[in-house]
Motif scaffolding. Structure first.
Motif, PDB file in Angstrom:
ATOM      1  N   GLY A   1       0.792  -1.239   0.000  1.00 16.08           N
ATOM      2  CA  GLY A   1       0.000   0.000   0.000  1.00 16.08           C
ATOM      3  C   GLY A   1       0.820   1.282   0.000  1.00 16.08           C
ATOM      4  O   GLY A   1       0.278   2.365   0.233  1.00 16.08           O
ATOM      5  N   LYS A   2       2.109   1.198  -0.293  1.00 15.44           N
ATOM      6  CA  LYS A   2       2.968   2.398  -0.257  1.00 15.44           C
ATOM      7  C   LYS A   2       2.606   3.380  -1.374  1.00 15.44           C
ATOM      8  O   LYS A   2       2.369   4.564  -1.125  1.00 15.44           O
ATOM      9  CB  LYS A   2       4.444   1.976  -0.392  1.00 15.44           C
ATOM     10  CG  LYS A   2       4.885   0.943   0.641  1.00 15.44           C
ATOM     11  CD  LYS A   2       6.345   0.595   0.493  1.00 15.44           C
ATOM     12  CE  LYS A   2       6.691  -0.133  -0.817  1.00 15.44           C
ATOM     13  NZ  LYS A   2       6.052  -1.458  -0.950  1.00 15.44           N
ATOM     14  N   THR A   3       2.564   2.859  -2.613  1.00 20.09           N
ATOM     15  CA  THR A   3       2.239   3.736  -3.741  1.00 20.09           C
ATOM     16  C   THR A   3       0.823   4.281  -3.612  1.00 20.09           C
ATOM     17  O   THR A   3       0.555   5.450  -3.909  1.00 20.09           O
ATOM     18  CB  THR A   3       2.408   2.979  -5.071  1.00 20.09           C
ATOM     19  OG1 THR A   3       3.763   2.567  -5.188  1.00 20.09           O
ATOM     20  CG2 THR A   3       2.052   3.854  -6.257  1.00 20.09           C
ATOM     21  N   THR A   4      -0.084   3.436  -3.122  1.00 24.11           N
ATOM     22  CA  THR A   4      -1.462   3.894  -2.927  1.00 24.11           C
ATOM     23  C   THR A   4      -1.508   5.059  -1.936  1.00 24.11           C
ATOM     24  O   THR A   4      -2.271   6.011  -2.115  1.00 24.11           O
ATOM     25  CB  THR A   4      -2.343   2.723  -2.451  1.00 24.11           C
ATOM     26  OG1 THR A   4      -2.231   1.663  -3.399  1.00 24.11           O
ATOM     27  CG2 THR A   4      -3.792   3.140  -2.339  1.00 24.11           C
ATOM     28  N   THR A   5      -0.666   5.003  -0.903  1.00 25.82           N
ATOM     29  CA  THR A   5      -0.593   6.105   0.052  1.00 25.82           C
ATOM     30  C   THR A   5      -0.149   7.394  -0.656  1.00 25.82           C
ATOM     31  O   THR A   5      -0.761   8.456  -0.489  1.00 25.82           O
ATOM     32  CB  THR A   5       0.385   5.754   1.195  1.00 25.82           C
ATOM     33  OG1 THR A   5      -0.063   4.562   1.822  1.00 25.82           O
ATOM     34  CG2 THR A   5       0.458   6.884   2.215  1.00 25.82           C
TER      35      THR A   5
ATOM     36  N   GLU B   1      11.320   2.969  -0.723  1.00 27.28           N
ATOM     37  CA  GLU B   1      12.480   2.292  -1.304  1.00 27.28           C
ATOM     38  C   GLU B   1      12.549   0.843  -0.849  1.00 27.28           C
ATOM     39  O   GLU B   1      12.303   0.546   0.315  1.00 27.28           O
ATOM     40  CB  GLU B   1      13.756   3.047  -0.883  1.00 27.28           C
ATOM     41  CG  GLU B   1      14.945   2.807  -1.748  1.00 27.28           C
ATOM     42  CD  GLU B   1      14.654   2.908  -3.222  1.00 27.28           C
ATOM     43  OE1 GLU B   1      14.587   4.025  -3.743  1.00 27.28           O
ATOM     44  OE2 GLU B   1      14.465   1.853  -3.870  1.00 27.28           O
ATOM     45  N   HIS B   2      12.860  -0.046  -1.769  1.00 30.52           N
ATOM     46  CA  HIS B   2      13.012  -1.453  -1.402  1.00 30.52           C
ATOM     47  C   HIS B   2      14.441  -1.798  -1.025  1.00 30.52           C
ATOM     48  O   HIS B   2      14.680  -2.711  -0.252  1.00 30.52           O
ATOM     49  CB  HIS B   2      12.577  -2.359  -2.561  1.00 30.52           C
ATOM     50  CG  HIS B   2      11.112  -2.637  -2.565  1.00 30.52           C
ATOM     51  ND1 HIS B   2      10.471  -3.219  -1.493  1.00 30.52           N
ATOM     52  CD2 HIS B   2      10.164  -2.412  -3.484  1.00 30.52           C
ATOM     53  CE1 HIS B   2       9.180  -3.339  -1.771  1.00 30.52           C
ATOM     54  NE2 HIS B   2       8.961  -2.837  -2.983  1.00 30.52           N
ATOM     55  N   ILE B   3      15.405  -1.064  -1.612  1.00 29.47           N
ATOM     56  CA  ILE B   3      16.809  -1.396  -1.352  1.00 29.47           C
ATOM     57  C   ILE B   3      17.138  -0.974   0.069  1.00 29.47           C
ATOM     58  O   ILE B   3      17.183   0.220   0.401  1.00 29.47           O
ATOM     59  CB  ILE B   3      17.723  -0.697  -2.372  1.00 29.47           C
ATOM     60  CG1 ILE B   3      17.260  -1.019  -3.794  1.00 29.47           C
ATOM     61  CG2 ILE B   3      19.177  -1.091  -2.157  1.00 29.47           C
ATOM     62  CD1 ILE B   3      17.926  -0.198  -4.871  1.00 29.47           C
TER      63      ILE B   3
HETATM   64  N1  LIG Z   1      -5.844   1.380  -9.166  1.00 32.46           N
HETATM   65  C1  LIG Z   1      -5.950   0.221  -8.491  1.00 32.46           C
HETATM   66  N2  LIG Z   1      -7.040  -0.565  -8.629  1.00 32.46           N
HETATM   67  C2  LIG Z   1      -7.148  -1.725  -7.959  1.00 32.46           C
HETATM   68  N3  LIG Z   1      -6.229  -2.201  -7.126  1.00 32.46           N
HETATM   69  C3  LIG Z   1      -5.122  -1.473  -6.929  1.00 32.46           C
HETATM   70  C4  LIG Z   1      -4.915  -0.227  -7.599  1.00 32.46           C
HETATM   71  N4  LIG Z   1      -3.722   0.282  -7.225  1.00 32.46           N
HETATM   72  C5  LIG Z   1      -3.211  -0.609  -6.361  1.00 32.46           C
HETATM   73  N5  LIG Z   1      -4.020  -1.656  -6.167  1.00 32.46           N
HETATM   74  C6  LIG Z   1      -3.804  -2.773  -5.258  1.00 32.46           C
HETATM   75  O1  LIG Z   1      -3.571  -2.249  -3.981  1.00 32.46           O
HETATM   76  C7  LIG Z   1      -2.558  -2.966  -3.297  1.00 32.46           C
HETATM   77  C8  LIG Z   1      -1.449  -2.018  -2.874  1.00 32.46           C
HETATM   78  O2  LIG Z   1      -0.763  -1.584  -4.055  1.00 32.46           O
HETATM   79  P1  LIG Z   1       0.423  -0.520  -4.016  1.00 32.46           P
HETATM   80  O3  LIG Z   1       0.760  -0.218  -5.392  1.00 32.46           O
HETATM   81  O4  LIG Z   1       0.032   0.622  -3.139  1.00 32.46           O
HETATM   82  O5  LIG Z   1       1.580  -1.344  -3.333  1.00 32.46           O
HETATM   83  P2  LIG Z   1       3.092  -0.932  -3.074  1.00 32.46           P
HETATM   84  O6  LIG Z   1       3.300  -1.021  -1.614  1.00 32.46           O
HETATM   85  O7  LIG Z   1       3.431   0.332  -3.734  1.00 32.46           O
HETATM   86  O8  LIG Z   1       3.842  -2.159  -3.768  1.00 32.46           O
HETATM   87  P3  LIG Z   1       5.207  -2.219  -4.605  1.00 32.46           P
HETATM   88  O9  LIG Z   1       6.301  -2.302  -3.616  1.00 32.46           O
HETATM   89  O10 LIG Z   1       5.071  -3.473  -5.391  1.00 32.46           O
HETATM   90  O11 LIG Z   1       5.264  -0.986  -5.452  1.00 32.46           O
HETATM   91  C9  LIG Z   1      -2.109  -4.064  -4.252  1.00 32.46           C
HETATM   92  O12 LIG Z   1      -2.793  -5.230  -3.923  1.00 32.46           O
HETATM   93  C10 LIG Z   1      -2.543  -3.565  -5.593  1.00 32.46           C
HETATM   94  O13 LIG Z   1      -2.806  -4.627  -6.452  1.00 32.46           O
END
Ligand SMILES: Nc1ncnc2c1ncn2[C@@H]1O[C@H](COP(=O)(O)OP(=O)(O)OP(=O)(O)O)[C@@H](O)[C@H]1O
Ligand SMILES: [Mg+2]
Lengths: 334, 239
Positions: B41-45, B193-195
């Motif tokens: 959920g990092k990018t979603t945040t 960051e993952h690294i």
């Molecule tokens: N637009 C969207 N519609 C539906 N599901 C989504 C959408 N964006 C993200 N998700 C889901 O929400 C969850 C969190 O995704 P997110 O991209 O925030 O993860 P992340 O922590 O950034 O991961 P990564 O390290 O792989 O980038 C995942 O299960 C992803 O599939």
């Protein structure tokens, strides 16, 4: 200064054209060419620079033409006033449309423009009491000579190109291209993408509407099928843009010249060549071919687009270096 | 009053809770690391902060102002810049034009925009490639362009989403140097960051999430030693 030299020389040449060429047929073709410079430049702004491809330019062209025609028909006001009003009418159609439809991206927007044009075409046909329906609108031409029309068309072509050139080299131009390249990235850079798409559409609709009013004044007759025509206006506008080169300031001018020439070649059966061959040989087959070719300009357009996209994907202006190299191989081959 | 804060952020995609009650503060001038396994959920945040997604619930507060109902372009103009994990170069524009487009968020004339863009490009070490088309850049260049473009909007808070992913060791060192330089220039940073050695060396504090929920927060040392974090990254077998 050097940057402005070519356009100024070109403008001067175009300004003396009707003084040198007295043949009304060529003057007529040049008026059409200049009108298409206006329409092509406008299409290029919204589609080429901003990436919002319009399949329904005729909606704005027709709105402008009808605004001028109705003004003259109902109120007896000279259709020349309609030049400005036609542009405003097209903006009045374009802005609410954009407000709603710019929420859609890509092909959906293009299809919506197509629908807009159909709605307007049918409306113009149905509202007989107001628009004259399928009978159309006939106005008395203001001039017998083609020269005044020529100079009005030249002024509009120059003004539209200058205004668009100014816009694309300033802040809105950067914003338009950013939106074309990546709308999400554009938003993150502080660009109000909805607003700037509307701005681009407004300018494009304005000039297309002005071109429509010019058409009303010059031809003296319009009906819904002529000014809201899919292939003669909307597709022609796309061709003018693509052939010259999308996203280049001078592309539409080159495109307009090529397309008006091609259109006329087909319309006149290659300047009577096929009709002549038919008479000379007395062969009915050749005569049939001549008739088909005259009616087949849409097919000819289609073939031309395919060729341009395959050979010059960036249009004549966009791929100018490629064309130059192709013709100068003898010099570079050493 | 915190410089920047998110409160109980929740985002549902259909039935899936991508983010489920995340809260954190960011102090002016610090680098906050945001870590978590893939899909946590990092990018979603970030997408909620920069208004690509409306939060299902929760608040985002920047310098005392609620911003989670504002559109993306206004968030930028308020002073929050971001980069994209999946880079979004304006492909058929030069590097310079990419950055000029960004600079126009702060100035109006072409001369000013060009001056600000050139300065930013120099700061980010991209002067040698400034006339190249963005789409012709290799991945390291594209990642750097993301940063340069965001910097040209003069952000007070910069969100960096995996700008070091896919870089070779030399490029990695350069990227870390650039991020430090940005902070030293007075820009506050949240970095995903993952690294691990990057995030551990660069962050002042780290906020760790898993399955959309906070599992730990503290200094890099504290978080690295945290049981829940070790489990999230290595699996319960290793804990
Ligand atoms: N637009 C969207 N519609 C539906 N599901 C989504 C959408 N964006 C993200 N998700 C889901 O929400 C969850 C969190 O995704 P997110 O991209 O925030 O993860 P992340 O922590 O950034 O991961 P990564 O390290 O792989 O980038 C995942 O299960 C992803 O599939
Ligand atoms: Mg991510």
């Amino acid at each position: 200064m050097k940057k402005n030299l070519v356009p100024l020389v070109l403008l001067a040449l175009l300004a003396v054209f009707p003084l040198v060429v007295k043949d009304n047929y060529y003057r007529h073709l040049m008026i059409l060419f200049l009108m298409w410079v206006v329409i092509g430049s406008a299409w290029n702004l919204i589609a080429g620079y901003t990436g919002q491809v319009s399949f329904g330019d005729a909606a704005f062209f027709g709105s402008g033409a009808y605004a001028a025609g109705l003004l003259s028909h109902h109120f007896g006001i000279s259709a020349w006033w309609g030049l400005a009003l036609g542009g405003v009418a097209a903006v009045a159609v374009g802005l609410p449309f954009g407000w709603i439809c710019f929420r859609m991206r890509g092909a959906y927007f293009a299809l919506a423009t197509l629908a807009l044009n159909e709605v307007l075409r049918h409306s113009a046909a149905i509202a007989e009491g107001f628009t004259g329906g399928m009978v159309g609108i006939l106005i008395m031409p203001s001039f017998v000579s083609k020269v005044p029309y020529y100079y009005v068309a030249l002024a509009l072509a120059a003004a539209s190109m200058a205004s668009i050139r100014w816009i694309v080299h300033a802040k809105p131009g950067y914003y338009f291209v950013s939106i074309r390249e990546d709308q999400d990235a554009a938003e993150s850079l502080g660009i109000n993408t909805h607003f700037y798409k509307m701005l681009s559409l407004a300018v494009a609709a304005f000039w297309t509407g002005v071109a429509g009013s010019l058409y009303m004044n010059y031809m003296g007759f319009i009906d819904p099928d002529v000014v809201f025509s899919l292939h003669d206006i909307s597709i022609m506008a796309i061709l003018v843009g693509i052939v010259g080169g999308v996203g280049t300031v001078y592309g539409p001018m080159v495109g307009a010249f090529v397309m008006v020439t091609v259109q006329e070649l087909f319309r006149s059966g290659f300047f009577g060549l096929f009709a002549f061959l038919g008479r000379a040989t007395g062969s009915s087959a050749v005569e049939a071919v001549a008739k088909t070719i005259t009616g087949a300009h849409v097919l000819g357009f289609g073939i031309l687009v395919v060729v341009v996209i395959l050979v010059l994907p960036n249009g004549i202006v966009g791929d100018w270096r490629k064309i130059r190299n192709a013709f100068s191989w003898t010099k570079t081959a050493t | 009053m915190a410089f920047f804060r998110v409160e109980e952020l929740v985002k549902y995609f259909g039935g899936l809770a991508a983010v489920n009650g995340v809260s954190f503060d960011v102090k002016q001038g610090e680098i906050l690391g945001l870590i978590g396994p893939n899909g946590s959920g990092k990018t979603t945040t970030f997408n909620m902060i920069s208004a690509y997604h409306r939060p299902t619930s929760g608040r985002v507060i920047f310098k005392g102002q609620e911003i989670h109902r504002l559109p993306t372009h206004k968030i930028c103009r308020l002073g929050i810049g971001r980069t994209f994990q999946v880079v979004k170069p304006l492909g058929r524009m030069s590097v310079l034009d990419n950055v000029i487009a960004a600079a126009y968020s702060r100035v109006n004339t072409h001369a000013e925009a060009q001056a600000l863009a050139l300065e930013t490009i120099g700061f980010c070490g991209m002067t040698p490639v400034k006339d190249q088309l963005a789409k012709s850049l290799p991945i390291a260049g594209r990642k750097r362009l993301e940063i340069a473009r965001a910097m040209a909007t003069k952000p007070e808070l910069l969100l960096l989403d995996e700008t070091a992913a896919g870089l070779n060791p030399t490029e990695l060192i350069e990227a870390i140097d650039l991020i430090r330089k940005i902070r030293d220039n007075g820009t506050t940073i949240i970095i995903i960051e993952h690294i691990m050695h990057v995030i551990m060396t660069i962050s002042d504090r780290i906020h760790a999430i898993n399955f959309g929920q906070t599992i730990a927060e503290g200094t890099p040392k504290e978080v690295a030693a945290n049981q829940a974090v070790i489990e999230a990254y290595l699996g319960t077998d290793y804990a």
